[in-house]
Motif scaffolding. Structure first.
Motif, PDB file in Angstrom:
ATOM      1  N   SER A 161     -29.728 -18.041   8.768  1.00 48.96           N
ATOM      2  CA  SER A 161     -28.653 -17.587   9.657  1.00 48.96           C
ATOM      3  C   SER A 161     -27.273 -17.912   9.095  1.00 48.96           C
ATOM      4  N   ASP A 162     -27.205 -18.704   8.028  1.00 52.47           N
ATOM      5  CA  ASP A 162     -25.927 -19.016   7.375  1.00 52.47           C
ATOM      6  C   ASP A 162     -25.769 -18.283   6.046  1.00 52.47           C
TER       7      ASP A 162
ATOM      8  N   TYR B 197     -24.194 -15.568   5.409  1.00 55.20           N
ATOM      9  CA  TYR B 197     -22.802 -15.149   5.184  1.00 55.20           C
ATOM     10  C   TYR B 197     -21.984 -16.286   4.566  1.00 55.20           C
TER      11      TYR B 197
ATOM     12  N   THR C  86     -22.744 -19.616  22.048  1.00 55.92           N
ATOM     13  CA  THR C  86     -23.359 -18.450  21.423  1.00 55.92           C
ATOM     14  C   THR C  86     -24.758 -18.783  20.899  1.00 55.92           C
ATOM     15  N   ASP C  87     -25.441 -17.726  20.464  1.00 54.26           N
ATOM     16  CA  ASP C  87     -26.699 -17.931  19.757  1.00 54.26           C
ATOM     17  C   ASP C  87     -26.396 -18.260  18.296  1.00 54.26           C
ATOM     18  N   ASP C  88     -27.424 -18.296  17.454  1.00 61.43           N
ATOM     19  CA  ASP C  88     -27.223 -18.661  16.056  1.00 61.43           C
ATOM     20  C   ASP C  88     -26.377 -17.658  15.291  1.00 61.43           C
ATOM     21  N   ASP C  89     -26.294 -16.421  15.788  1.00 56.64           N
ATOM     22  CA  ASP C  89     -25.518 -15.376  15.120  1.00 56.64           C
ATOM     23  C   ASP C  89     -24.142 -15.188  15.751  1.00 56.64           C
TER      24      ASP C  89
ATOM     25  N   LYS D 250     -23.294 -14.551  18.812  1.00 59.57           N
ATOM     26  CA  LYS D 250     -23.182 -13.600  19.900  1.00 59.57           C
ATOM     27  C   LYS D 250     -23.210 -14.381  21.216  1.00 59.57           C
TER      28      LYS D 250
ATOM     29  N   ARG E 139     -22.207 -22.467  18.284  1.00 62.64           N
ATOM     30  CA  ARG E 139     -23.652 -22.378  18.469  1.00 62.64           C
ATOM     31  C   ARG E 139     -24.055 -23.350  19.573  1.00 62.64           C
TER      32      ARG E 139
END
Length: 570
Positions: free
Chosen positions: A365-366, A368, A476-479, A481, A515
């Protein structure tokens, strides 16, 4: 602790003094290359070192300043009013240290008042070493094993688990016997409280084998082990020692801990001496010991990689386009590489080793961050040093490689480094993500978070107020959102209120998406916000685009040591 001594850093002859302009003057000492700022108004003169207190950048003229009083740092655009020696961007941050002025017959001397170099106390002559008498074994990241005579010392053991909640993971695979080496060490040095140096998962495992192992830390204002009791780790032999004082281990071995010039409240570096031979470990210090370090040591080690911050990767909006981030990161890494090269050149160690930069953003998820947050390579830095200083032996370590100091001093052209056996695993390819992320998930489902009142209790406990900043925090969630059913709230730090909408007055504003698992883990355990910011676990935008040092310094360093607010729920 020490009597201060005078050191003339720059001398201007009478003609040069008469040639000073009203306002800002930039001057350079041609002998050592160090730079200074002189501010003149009529007959009054003030002066300081041309070095930003944030991360040691060089100041230049601020083209936005119409009054001719402000200079701007080339690194992160911090601004200093040299008429008052106060940093004005960010506000409420630092005061610049002034130089003492000595005027004689029209000439002018800029004078520093410094303590004497503490490592010169009780000097010892260097004795001849035998092969194998002093060895350095690289373990991983900032962890080195020093063998000196019959003693073994470990530096900053991070051997398992993540750092900064879940943002950093080990790049290098530690040797298979690393934990055994650690538990059998005679003493351990831990430089500071950041979790890539003070690794509670590592220490938890160590404590089960040897809870009474001697651990040494500097006497920082924020105690290195401030979180020990809350962590549940049972270590019974932690020694907090004063700065600049030799600590004798045996007849031949001693060490001294020094503070960082930029972050003296938390960061330290180390000098180890054995039979008159010195090893300097500056770790993560931005300006170790305020720039006063021993010259010609036998071995010097320092960080090199960069990328140890959420800025600018986690920012969005305004100028923070992907191309701007890429250019900024490229320039920052180049500046860091050049700075490390010049530092090594100025100190002239016999051997230099870059370390404390071997981490990766391994979790999927990291991705980026991993792709954006490019880092310097140790090989590139060592190549730069060899070009600048061919006489310095450089070492690019891999896990299990060993430097023999006696052999290196006798003939550095010979084989002085023993590499691990062929087939040794160098890079990690698995990290037990679920084991550590499950702990964060457990925090997120704690009972206290069923009640919105935790927000008010938490920020009242944190104690930051009387500052004209409003933040919006979104779970937020892991992304990143927004989380369905998660909290989304405002905090006004001027009066520490929690309004439903932004106030109508002029105010600084930041939006912070966190997160949920990491933020609630931080709240539940009273942890510092480094887990969020350095761990890449939030995304931010700000209006205006100003770094609020006072706010971030409080939540990253100055939160209360006791988790009192949790007692309400326990």
């Amino acid at each position: 602790l020490f009597d201060r001594k005078k050191n003339t850093v720059l001398r201007l002859e009478a003609e040069d003094v008469r040639g000073l302009n009203d306002g800002i003057n930039f001057k350079k000492n041609q002998e050592d290359g160090k730079c200074y700022i002189i501010y003149k108004v009529k007959d009054k003169i003030r002066a300081c070192v041309n070095q930003c207190k944030h991360q040691g950048g060089l100041f230049i003229k601020d083209i936005e300043d119409l009054d001719g009083r402000t200079v701007r740092c080339t690194k992160h655009y911090w601004k200093l009013n040299v008429a008052t020696m106060e940093y004005v961007n960010p506000p409420d941050s630092f005061m610049q240290d002034e130089l003492v002025l000595s005027d004689t017959d029209g000439s002018l001397e800029l004078v520093e008042l410094n303590p004497p170099d503490p490592w010169t106390a009780e000097p010892r002559e260097a004795q001849e070493l035998h092969a194998g008498e002093i060895t350095l074994t690289y373990i991983t990241h900032a962890c080195m094993e020093l063998k000196a005579g019959n003693k073994r010392m470990m530096f900053d053991p991070w051997l398992i688990g993540p750092a900064f909640a879940r943002g950093w993971w080990l790049l290098h695979e530690p040797p298979s016997d690393a934990m055994d080496r650690l538990s059998q060490a005679d003493l351990i040095y831990i430089s500071h409280m950041h979790s890539d140096h003070l690794s509670y998962p590592t220490l938890q495992r160590l404590s089960k084998k040897r809870p009474d192992i001697p651990i040494y830390v500097g006497d920082t204002s924020r105690p290195v082990f401030w979180y020990l009791e809350k962590s549940g780790v049972n270590l019974t032999n932690i020694n907090v020692v004063p700065f600049g004082v030799w600590q004798n281990v045996d007849e031949h071995l001693r060490f001294m801990i020094l503070m960082d010039g930029i972050h003296p409240e938390m960061d330290t570096c180390l000098i180890v001496e054995y039979k008159g031979h010195m090893i300097l470990n500056t770790v993560d210090c931005t300006i170790p010991n305020n720039g006063r370090l021993p010259h010609g040591v036998d071995v010097m080690m320092s960080d090199f990689a960069g990328g140890a911050s959420g800025f600018p990767m986690t920012f969005h909006g305004g100028k923070y386009t992907e191309s701007w981030k890429a250019d900024f990161i490229k320039n920052e890494r180049k500046k860091l590489l050049n700075y490390k090269t010049q530092l090594v050149k100025s100190l002239q160690p016999k051997i230099y080793c870059p370390f404390a930069g071997y981490f990766t953003e391994a979790h999927p998820s990291d991705r980026y961050i991993k792709e954006t947050n490019s880092k310097n390579s140790a090989a590139d830095l060592n190549e730069s040093i060899r070009k600048s200083c061919p006489n310095i032996l450089t070492w690019t370590p891999v896990p299990g490689s060993v430097l023999d100091l006696a052999l290196a001093l006798k003939d550095p052209s010979n084989r002085v480094i023993t590499e691990p056996p062929n087939g040794t695993k160098i890079f990690k390819d698995s990290w037990d993500f679920d084991l550590y992320l499950d702990e964060l998930k457990a925090s997120a489902s704690a009972e206290i978070f069923k009640y919105k009142s935790w927000i008010q209790f938490y920020y009242n406990w944190a104690g930051f107020k009387d500052y004209n900043l409003v933040i919006r925090v979104t779970e937020t969630d892991d992304d990143f959102k927004p989380l369905k059913g998660g909290y989304d709230y405002l905090v006004d730090f001027l009066d520490l209120s929690f309004p439903a909408v932004r106030p109508k007055r002029d105010h600084a504003y930041e939006e912070i998406k966190n997160r949920v698992n990491v933020m609630r883990h931080v709240v539940l355990n009273g942890r510092l916000w480094d887990d969020l910011y350095i761990g890449f676990n939030n995304r931010m935008s700000r209006d205006p685009d100003v770094y609020h040092h006072k706010f971030w310094n409080h939540f990253q360093i100055e939160l209360p040591l006791l988790q009192i607010f949790l007692n309400i729920y326990i």
